[in-house]
Scaffold this active site. Structure first.
Site, PDB file in Angstrom:
ATOM      1  N   GLU A  64      30.344  44.264  35.427  1.00 24.55           N
ATOM      2  CA  GLU A  64      31.459  44.413  36.362  1.00 24.55           C
ATOM      3  C   GLU A  64      32.800  44.478  35.648  1.00 24.55           C
ATOM      4  O   GLU A  64      33.076  43.695  34.740  1.00 24.55           O
ATOM      5  CB  GLU A  64      31.510  43.247  37.365  1.00 24.55           C
ATOM      6  CG  GLU A  64      32.599  43.430  38.435  1.00 24.55           C
ATOM      7  CD  GLU A  64      32.746  42.213  39.334  1.00 24.55           C
ATOM      8  OE1 GLU A  64      31.717  41.648  39.735  1.00 24.55           O
ATOM      9  OE2 GLU A  64      33.896  41.829  39.615  1.00 24.55           O
ATOM     10  N   GLU A 115      29.519  35.406  38.183  1.00 27.90           N
ATOM     11  CA  GLU A 115      30.629  34.582  37.677  1.00 27.90           C
ATOM     12  C   GLU A 115      30.403  33.082  37.914  1.00 27.90           C
ATOM     13  O   GLU A 115      31.123  32.436  38.690  1.00 27.90           O
ATOM     14  CB  GLU A 115      31.941  35.061  38.296  1.00 27.90           C
ATOM     15  CG  GLU A 115      32.231  36.520  37.919  1.00 27.90           C
ATOM     16  CD  GLU A 115      33.592  37.030  38.346  1.00 27.90           C
ATOM     17  OE1 GLU A 115      34.257  36.359  39.153  1.00 27.90           O
ATOM     18  OE2 GLU A 115      33.983  38.112  37.870  1.00 27.90           O
TER      19      GLU A 115
END
Length: 468
Positions: free
Chosen positions: A319, A216
């Site tokens: 994810e 991220e």
């Protein structure tokens, strides 16, 4: 030629091909349960009043790499607290194709992440030469769990690893938490860090199939995080990480960029894949699903655009977890439906693999050193040793148990929007059709392959896998 021959055989009016139907449905006891055997028969003319799912094995797309979940510190620490018999149950539930759902893909963390009991790195403070590098923090819980998962999968498990943050001294905020950026003077040392990790994991008996550059990279979190703008990630890959990996003889390790949500995936692909010096090191692009939690719509079309624009690059979902943890909500049906909806749409958009977040968490939705608790498909009550299976486990299993590595996605198209569907042909020739009904309505539908069809029934809030 083989596909054409099988397709033509299916068109014969006397063809009596049987299909087994597996069902998971709300307000029933069905959980990956074989509920029916149906026969394909010569199809009558299509009717406006009927619902169809059209399948054509001759129209083939991407190959399946695998489906699995993350083997984090939290999963490993929870696993270690279980009695031996329950540990065996968890391993079989995920990695056995007979007793479980046949996971073949796994993710783990480089350095600590939010789902660790505390912060840690593999070097002492200020050691930019990496002379103190040691994976000792992983040897107690995480690597033993990974090795058991590998063995249970028949050593087919592909493991990739992601960093949440470099060590604090390498960052401009001197903090593993709260975002910050990699200091330019540590770029080469940080690149070498990945290779040290891979080399020491291999020496510990754990081959690393791939890495992502940064978990991220656009999120400033209260937990471990590090910001890379598109140009930052591009330049780190082409000037540091890629060359260092190749010099260390690690060209076989697949490097994935982005590893964040679908919303900005196009910008990241444009920046890196359209730069030939960076693109040569990038095997593919990874993505998550969290762009929709403010109430918007998941951006599946962006993934499809990446697939169309850069067909030589690979796409992997890395994810997703559906909600903040609430111990009263283990039975919430939307947990599983979030997986079914995402997996069907992501595969239809070109994803070649799909990785859930933690495979196992405790009764609090942790451990987690920043209180960011969440759900997992299986929870363990470490006070009693009880295992709690959420319906997410079964929804994922409708894909992972039946769609095997090397399977080719084939054409699957429903005639009504109430149904979501995808289909694959496995290397052994079996066809797997997944059909999800996320509505409150029951309805019949017909699976059509050329001139033959079989009639099935979709219960409200259900998912079915049809295998023939």
């Amino acid at each position: 030629m083989v596909l054409l021959t099988l397709f033509l055989l299916a068109q014969r009016p006397d063809a009596q091909r049987r299909a087994i139907v597996y069902t998971t449905a709300e307000s029933t006891s069905f959980r990956l349960t074989p509920t029916d055997t149906v026969t394909f028969r010569a199809m009558e003319a299509t009717s406006e009043g009927k619902v169809y799912v059209f399948i054509d094995p001759r129209k083939a797309f991407q190959s399946m790499i695998g489906i699995g979940g993350a083997l984090t510190d939290a999963a490993a620490e929870t696993f270690a607290k279980l009695p031996a018999a329950r540990q065996d149950d968890v391993i079989a539930a995920y990695y056995s194709t007979d007793r479980g759902i046949g996971y073949t893909l796994g993710r783990t963390n480089i350095n600590s992440c939010d789902f660790s009991s505390d912060m840690y790195t593999y070097v002492t403070e200020g050691d930019s030469a990496l002379s103190s590098f040691s994976i000792a923090p992983d040897l107690r819980y995480k690597i033993p769990l990974i090795k058991r998962a590998m063995a249970a999968s028949g050593n087919t498990l592909k493991l990739f690893a992601s960093p949440w943050s470099p060590p604090a001294f390498m960052k401009d905020n001197n903090d593993m938490l709260h975002g910050g950026h990699l200091r330019p003077e540590y770029a080469n040392s940080w690149a070498r860090y990945y290779t040290k990790f891979i080399e020491q994991y291999r020496r510990a008996g754990v081959p690393v199939w791939g890495i992502t550059i940064q978990n991220e990279p656009m999120a400033t979190q209260t937990w471990e995080s590090c910001i890379y703008q598109a140009a930052d990630e591009r330049d780190f890959l082409k000037n540091h990480l890629g060359p260092v990996m190749w010099r260390q003889g690690l060209r076989d390790v697949h490097i994935m960029v982005w590893d964040h949500n679908r919303d900005l995936i196009i910008q990241r692909a444009l920046a890196i894949f359209d730069d030939s010096a960076a693109a040569r090191y990038a095997w593919g692009i990874a993505f998550h699903w969290y762009e929709d939690w403010s109430g918007g719509t998941q951006m599946y079309g962006n993934v499809a655009q990446v697939s169309r624009l850069w067909p030589n690059k690979h796409i992997l979902f890395t994810e997703g977890t559906p909600a903040n943890f609430d111990s009263t909500a283990y039975g919430r049906w939307s947990l599983g439906e979030a997986y079914g909806r995402s997996m069907i749409n992501d595969f239809n958009s070109g994803a070649e693999g799909w990785t859930d977040w933690n495979i196992l968490l405790d009764e609090r939705g942790g451990p987690n050193h920043v209180g960011n608790f969440c759900f997992a498909p299986i929870h363990a009550d470490t006070r009693t040793g009880e295992l709690i299976y959420t319906n997410s486990y079964y929804y994922i299993g409708h894909f992972s148990k039946f769609i095997r590595p090397g399977a080719k996605r084939i054409l699957a198209a429903p005639s009504r929007s109430m149904l979501l569907t995808t289909a694959f042909r496995n290397p052994n020739g079996s066809v797997v059709v997944v059909v999800m009904n996320p509505t409150d309505k029951r309805g019949a539908y017909n699976v059509v392959v050329g001139s033959v069809s079989a009639e099935l029934n979709a219960r409200p809030h259900s998912i079915q896998t049809v295998v023939f």
